[in-house]
Structure formats: C-alpha cells, structure tokens
Design a protein around this motif. Structure first.
Motif, PDB file in Angstrom:
ATOM      1  N   VAL A 204       0.983  -1.441   0.239  1.00  0.00           N
ATOM      2  CA  VAL A 204       0.256  -0.253   0.580  1.00  0.00           C
ATOM      3  C   VAL A 204       0.676   1.479   0.051  1.00  0.00           C
ATOM      4  O   VAL A 204       0.541   2.046  -0.643  1.00  0.00           O
ATOM      5  N   ILE A 205       1.985   1.619   0.234  1.00  0.00           N
ATOM      6  CA  ILE A 205       3.259   2.478   0.576  1.00  0.00           C
ATOM      7  C   ILE A 205       2.906   2.810  -0.809  1.00  0.00           C
ATOM      8  O   ILE A 205       2.848   4.050  -0.867  1.00  0.00           O
ATOM      9  N   ILE A 206       4.115   1.912  -1.320  1.00  0.00           N
ATOM     10  CA  ILE A 206       4.645   2.062  -2.693  1.00  0.00           C
ATOM     11  C   ILE A 206       2.944   2.464  -3.475  1.00  0.00           C
ATOM     12  O   ILE A 206       3.493   2.990  -4.565  1.00  0.00           O
ATOM     13  N   LEU A 207       1.618   2.200  -3.371  1.00  0.00           N
ATOM     14  CA  LEU A 207       0.675   2.780  -4.637  1.00  0.00           C
ATOM     15  C   LEU A 207       0.734   3.935  -3.971  1.00  0.00           C
ATOM     16  O   LEU A 207       0.017   4.715  -5.133  1.00  0.00           O
ATOM     17  N   TYR A 208       0.828   4.208  -3.390  1.00  0.00           N
ATOM     18  CA  TYR A 208       0.868   5.632  -2.770  1.00  0.00           C
ATOM     19  C   TYR A 208       2.016   7.053  -2.924  1.00  0.00           C
ATOM     20  O   TYR A 208       1.860   7.807  -1.957  1.00  0.00           O
ATOM     21  N   ARG A 209       2.691   7.030  -3.953  1.00  0.00           N
ATOM     22  CA  ARG A 209       3.928   7.347  -4.005  1.00  0.00           C
ATOM     23  C   ARG A 209       4.588   7.371  -5.204  1.00  0.00           C
ATOM     24  O   ARG A 209       3.309   6.472  -5.906  1.00  0.00           O
ATOM     25  N   SER A 210       5.286   7.752  -5.347  1.00  0.00           N
ATOM     26  CA  SER A 210       5.477   8.184  -7.156  1.00  0.00           C
ATOM     27  C   SER A 210       6.578   7.048  -7.871  1.00  0.00           C
ATOM     28  O   SER A 210       6.519   6.356  -6.577  1.00  0.00           O
ATOM     29  N   PRO A 211       5.557   6.586  -8.953  1.00  0.00           N
ATOM     30  CA  PRO A 211       4.874   6.916  -9.677  1.00  0.00           C
ATOM     31  C   PRO A 211       3.666   6.211  -9.831  1.00  0.00           C
ATOM     32  O   PRO A 211       2.357   6.618 -10.739  1.00  0.00           O
ATOM     33  N   ALA A 212       3.206   5.421  -8.831  1.00  0.00           N
ATOM     34  CA  ALA A 212       2.321   4.803  -9.256  1.00  0.00           C
ATOM     35  C   ALA A 212       1.291   5.225  -8.733  1.00  0.00           C
ATOM     36  O   ALA A 212       0.179   5.233  -8.965  1.00  0.00           O
ATOM     37  N   LYS A 213       1.508   6.681  -7.823  1.00  0.00           N
ATOM     38  CA  LYS A 213      -0.010   7.686  -7.773  1.00  0.00           C
ATOM     39  C   LYS A 213      -0.480   7.925  -8.979  1.00  0.00           C
ATOM     40  O   LYS A 213      -1.879   8.597  -9.413  1.00  0.00           O
TER      41      LYS A 213
END
Length: 228
Positions: A204-213
């Motif tokens: 979840v932390i990865i999903l709310y960081r660039s470039p995922a967001k």
C-alpha cells in the motif's frame, strides 16, 4: 616501349593526394571539406530510415503526467505497481496457506487434537473455555467458519492485486482500508501474521508514492476492463 606481342598497359589515373577521399556521391562534400551554403543531405528512399529511432513511438500525450487515458486505451502499469501487486499476491498466498492448514485441522483428528492441546495450554484457566473445548460440534463449526473465511480472504487478496495492477483506484483504496484493519491482527502477533500484514502495508505504501500515484490519477471511469 612495347613489343608487338605485348599489350600496352594503361597508366593509373592520378587519385587524390594523401589525406583526401574521393567523392562519396554526386553533390556530397568530400571528407574534410565544408559543405557549401544551403546544402542539405540527400533524402533516403526509405521513409522509415529517415524517421529515425522515434518512428513508431507513441506521442507525448501517451506518457504519464499528460492527462487521463482516453477510453478504450490501456496504460501499462509502472514497475512499482507490478511489484505492489506481487506483494499483495504473496500476502494472499499466505492467507490461502492458512486456509489449507485449517482444512488439515478439520479433517485430520490427530492434527485437531494437537491444536486443541496447544490452545488449552495457551488459554487462561476458565470454565467457559473448558466447556467450549469439550464440545466437538462447536469446535467443528468454528473450524469450518474459519476455513471458509480464510479462503475467501485469499481470493480477495488475489482479486485486488489484479485490479490494482490494471489501475483501478477503488481497489487501491480498498487495499489501504484492509491494510489498516489488518493491524488489529498484531494484537496477538506471530511470525505468520507479522509477515502477512507487513507485505500488505509495504504494498500500500508503494501504491501511494510516485510514479504509482500518477498512474492511478490517469485512470478514468469507463475505460472498460482496464479501468474502474
């Protein structure tokens, strides 16, 4: 001087001096010479060759940061989103393994006896617990319910992982909510639970960081199976 039987030999044509090269093609300057003013290189007969390495590449609007993806088109997930999806699948695999272990406990009497003995030693001395442990039908019902819930949870993990990789924003939000709820499992921690919860939190932390967001920001409703 030659004899009548000999064929006269042609003298070699004087070529350019040392350090000079002949003409490559009509109108093309020799090596070491400046091109005349207004000269342009001859065009190749192959348009794909003249187009260079950019031939066939998508326009700039197809890359992240330039607006939503048009309906019917699919934007490939960045590597971070793919990694996050795999972490969620790994957590789902642990959940599925938990369900399989419960099936062994449910159908193998020897395994069930071992588990009940371990629970009796771990639980505090209480007549209510003793009564529950003695009721085999109640134990069976609890095991069946726990097995079904565990397998359903594993299926949800895999389903969310697929939807997240396709860029569904609601799946990312659902993963965030479930990861927060999973922290309650750490009130009675064990290695199995800690690893599973940790995988979900990292994903979840990865999903709310660039470039995922930015990837999720570009997804818009109505994009078919790749959207919401």
């Amino acid at each position: 001087m030659t004899t009548p039987d000999e064929t006269p030999q042609e003298r070699p044509t004087p070529g350019p001096g040392p350090g000079h090269y002949g003409e490559i093609a009509p109108g093309v300057p020799r090596y070491g010479q400046y091109a005349p003013e207004g000269w342009r290189p001859p065009q190749s007969a192959d348009p794909a060759h003249d187009a260079g390495p950019s031939q066939g590449l998508p326009p700039a609007s197809a890359y992240p940061g330039s607006g939503p993806v048009p309906p019917g088109q699919h934007l490939a997930a960045p590597r971070q989103v793919a990694v996050s999806s795999r972490l969620i699948m790994a957590a789902g695999g642990l959940q599925a393994l938990s369900g399989l272990l419960l099936l062994f406990v449910l159908f193998l009497p020897s395994v069930r006896t071992t588990m009940l003995d371990a629970l009796k030693s771990a639980l505090p001395s209480d007549p209510a617990y003793d009564t529950l442990m003695a009721d085999q039908s109640a134990i069976t019902g609890l095991l069946v319910g726990a097995t079904v819930l565990s397998l359903i949870a594993a299926a949800v993990y895999f389903w969310l992982a697929v939807k997240i990789r396709r860029g569904a924003g609601w799946a990312r939000t659902t993963g965030l909510v479930l990861s927060i709820v999973s922290l309650l499992a750490l009130t009675q921690p064990n290695v199995f639970t800690v690893v599973q919860v940790g995988l979900g939190l990292v994903a979840v932390i990865i999903l709310y960081r660039s470039p995922a967001k930015e990837y999720f920001a570009r997804r818009v409703p109505g994009n078919g199976p790749h959207g919401y």
